[in-house]
Enzyme design. Structure first.
Site, PDB file in Angstrom:
ATOM      1  N   GLU A  50       0.815  -1.219   0.000  1.00 35.35           N
ATOM      2  CA  GLU A  50       0.000   0.000   0.000  1.00 35.35           C
ATOM      3  C   GLU A  50       0.849   1.271   0.000  1.00 35.35           C
ATOM      4  O   GLU A  50       0.619   2.191   0.785  1.00 35.35           O
ATOM      5  CB  GLU A  50      -0.968  -0.019   1.195  1.00 35.35           C
ATOM      6  CG  GLU A  50      -1.881  -1.242   1.176  1.00 35.35           C
ATOM      7  CD  GLU A  50      -2.701  -1.408   2.449  1.00 35.35           C
ATOM      8  OE1 GLU A  50      -2.656  -0.538   3.320  1.00 35.35           O
ATOM      9  OE2 GLU A  50      -3.391  -2.453   2.562  1.00 35.35           O
ATOM     10  N   ASN A  88       2.292  -4.866  -3.287  1.00 32.00           N
ATOM     11  CA  ASN A  88       0.927  -5.304  -2.981  1.00 32.00           C
ATOM     12  C   ASN A  88       0.045  -4.105  -2.633  1.00 32.00           C
ATOM     13  O   ASN A  88       0.463  -3.235  -1.861  1.00 32.00           O
ATOM     14  CB  ASN A  88       0.994  -6.260  -1.772  1.00 32.00           C
ATOM     15  CG  ASN A  88      -0.288  -7.022  -1.513  1.00 32.00           C
ATOM     16  OD1 ASN A  88      -0.824  -7.649  -2.427  1.00 32.00           O
ATOM     17  ND2 ASN A  88      -0.778  -6.986  -0.279  1.00 32.00           N
ATOM     18  N   HIS A 128      -9.968  -6.440  -2.014  1.00 33.96           N
ATOM     19  CA  HIS A 128     -11.028  -6.343  -0.991  1.00 33.96           C
ATOM     20  C   HIS A 128     -12.216  -5.675  -1.689  1.00 33.96           C
ATOM     21  O   HIS A 128     -12.255  -4.460  -1.849  1.00 33.96           O
ATOM     22  CB  HIS A 128     -10.541  -5.531   0.209  1.00 33.96           C
ATOM     23  CG  HIS A 128      -9.454  -6.225   0.970  1.00 33.96           C
ATOM     24  ND1 HIS A 128      -9.680  -7.394   1.665  1.00 33.96           N
ATOM     25  CD2 HIS A 128      -8.138  -5.956   1.106  1.00 33.96           C
ATOM     26  CE1 HIS A 128      -8.550  -7.809   2.214  1.00 33.96           C
ATOM     27  NE2 HIS A 128      -7.593  -6.952   1.890  1.00 33.96           N
ATOM     28  N   GLU A 130      -5.612 -11.032  -1.443  1.00 31.69           N
ATOM     29  CA  GLU A 130      -6.404 -10.903  -0.207  1.00 31.69           C
ATOM     30  C   GLU A 130      -7.900 -10.868  -0.513  1.00 31.69           C
ATOM     31  O   GLU A 130      -8.665 -10.154   0.141  1.00 31.69           O
ATOM     32  CB  GLU A 130      -6.009  -9.614   0.539  1.00 31.69           C
ATOM     33  CG  GLU A 130      -4.534  -9.504   0.856  1.00 31.69           C
ATOM     34  CD  GLU A 130      -4.169  -8.246   1.647  1.00 31.69           C
ATOM     35  OE1 GLU A 130      -5.070  -7.574   2.183  1.00 31.69           O
ATOM     36  OE2 GLU A 130      -2.963  -7.950   1.726  1.00 31.69           O
ATOM     37  N   ASP A 172     -11.651 -10.817  -0.763  1.00 33.39           N
ATOM     38  CA  ASP A 172     -12.912 -11.040  -0.051  1.00 33.39           C
ATOM     39  C   ASP A 172     -13.943 -10.084  -0.645  1.00 33.39           C
ATOM     40  O   ASP A 172     -13.596  -9.111  -1.316  1.00 33.39           O
ATOM     41  CB  ASP A 172     -12.797 -10.909   1.481  1.00 33.39           C
ATOM     42  CG  ASP A 172     -12.133  -9.645   1.958  1.00 33.39           C
ATOM     43  OD1 ASP A 172     -12.178  -8.635   1.232  1.00 33.39           O
ATOM     44  OD2 ASP A 172     -11.571  -9.648   3.069  1.00 33.39           O
TER      45      ASP A 172
END
Ligand code: G3I
Length: 423
Positions: free
Chosen positions: A156, A198, A234, A266, A268
């Site tokens: 990030e 990432n 996400h 990641e 979701d």
């Protein structure tokens, strides 16, 4: 009397007749299916005593082949004092993976969040900051050298407008200078690990993704070792429009053109509660779209969800009113999203044709026709790209007949040997 005893037994939870066996998840396992496709299918490993729970451990080892420690490789937990490291939990997680033949992603060596107070409250000169970052990477990446498949080296680091995020490391060392330092040092400490940048919010085209492209190109221009970009993913029910797979794939292919891998790291999909059947069906579409893009992209070999089940998701505590974000429910039972991923990996779909590409957006056509990533630009296998393909894609995207999927159309060796299709 009989009635009274029966009622009492019922109240105490005495077992009644055994229910018909209902499989919690379809077979074969996702781990087996993904392996057939040359894809890593992984999950974040929850904190605390999760691995000591036999059900958790059994589902983890049978359904997934890759883990990432959700928290215990982050600075605050692994480096709690300036001269103190605590590898206890991360070591246990890596050992679990090795025992069960699983790969490990390391997460993460430089991030703006979850840093220890001794670090964030200290006053450091740029030289001291550089030494702190280098020592940490030497120690942590060195501790696991040769045992991890991938590291999220910087997490990030790009802001929404595409520039560098302002925080500890960029303020002390400069941006992208600290990114260079981190990647060079990680490569030195663990030359075998694939090194990833990432981030979240880069799954679709936009200024932030352009900033990541600039960052990667800059790293390459300066000779800094970078192997891939992680799409955290996400997501929400609103993420996907009709061109969802197309958008995901567009970004993956842009990175393929730079010669780097992508990973879904990641994933979701947060659902506004209560999670109705309709919402779970929409959620399944988002999951399916992301896997479809990964299968179509020749540079996507890793697909990770952020937690095994809805009982292990960060979403409910971080986003009150949202939950049910993972493909398994709190009892490890398959939800529609799990079945959608399973179906996509199970059923070898027919290859798209040039006619498909002529009538609909590139990847959307491929997605609707089914997934065979290899002949993406040359579905007819005749050594030429479809005439209808957008010139930008046809001109600059590598054609491959190798991973991540096997192809059911005629192989095109002449094309495979030629890395780039011109015009
Ligand atoms: O360690 C303390 C513990 O001592 C304390 O008792 C407990 C009480 O709440 O908190 C514990 O810290 C928590 C930590 O997770 C470890 O469990 C923090 O409160 C909690 O905020 C922290 O949340 C993590 C979050 O990163 C921090 O930003 C989530 O579990 C984790 O899933 C999440 O993961 C991030 C990725 O690393 C990067 N991408 C985004 C993703 C979601 O935010």
């Amino acid at each position: 009397m009989v009635i009274v005893v029966a009622a009492l037994l019922g109240a105490l939870g005495a077992p009644g007749p055994a229910p018909a066996a209902v499989p919690d998840r379809p077979s074969p396992t996702m781990r087996e299916l993904a392996a057939e496709r040359g894809l890593r299918f992984g999950t974040a490993v929850a904190d605390d005593t999760a691995l000591a729970d036999p059900t958790y451990a059994a589902v983890l080892a049978s359904e997934f082949d890759t883990i990432v420690p959700e928290n215990h490789m982050k600075w605050a937990l692994i480096h709690p004092g300036q001269h103190t490291y605590d590898f206890t939990v991360a070591d246990a997680e890596v050992a679990f993976a090795e025992t069960h033949g699983m790969a490990v992603r390391g997460h993460t060596l430089a991030w703006w969040n979850q840093n220890p107070t001794w670090l964030t409250s200290g006053t450091w000169t740029p030289a001291e900051g550089t030494a702190l970052l280098e020592d940490h990477i030497d120690t942590v990446a060195g501790h696991y050298a040769g045992r991890l498949a991938q590291w999220d080296v910087v997490n990030e680091g790009v802001s929404a407008n595409g520039g560098g995020r302002s925080y500890l490391w960029s303020q002390l060392l400069g941006y992208p200078d600290y990114v260079d330092v981190a990647f060079r040092r990680a490569h030195q400490a663990d030359p075998a690990a694939q090194l990833f940048y990432n981030d979240f919010g880069i799954e679709r085209p936009g200024p932030k993704f352009n900033g990541v492209l600039d960052l990667v190109e800059g790293l390459q221009d300066r000779g800094v070792p970078v192997d891939g970009v992680g799409f955290q993913a996400h997501l929400t029910l609103q993420t996907c429009t009709a061109r969802c797979t197309n958008d995901f794939l567009t970004n993956m292919l842009a990175l393929d053109r730079l010669g780097v891998d992508v990973a879904v790291t990641e994933l979701d999909v947060a659902v506004p509660l209560p999670a109705t059947p309709d919402k779970l069906a929409q959620q399944a579409t988002v999951y399916r779209s992301m896997l479809a893009a990964c299968l179509l992209a020749p540079n996507c070999h890793t697909f990770m969800v952020w937690g095994i089940s809805d009982a292990h998701s960060w979403i409910p505590s971080a986003r009150p009113g949202y939950g049910a974000a993972l493909p398994l429910d709190e009892e490890y039972r398959a939800k529609p999203a799990w079945n959608a991923l399973h179906d996509l990996l199970t059923t070898p779909p027919p290859a798209p044709t040039c006619a498909d590409y002529a009538t609909r957006p590139l990847a959307q056509a491929a997605f609707e026709a089914g997934i065979e990533g290899a002949p993406l630009l040359d579905p007819d296998g005749d050594g030429t790209a479809c005439p209808q393909l957008p010139a930008s894609l046809a001109a600059s995207t590598t054609v491959t007949t190798t991973a991540p999927t096997t192809t059911t159309v005629a192989a095109a060796p002449a094309v495979a040997a030629t890395p780039t299709l011109a015009g």
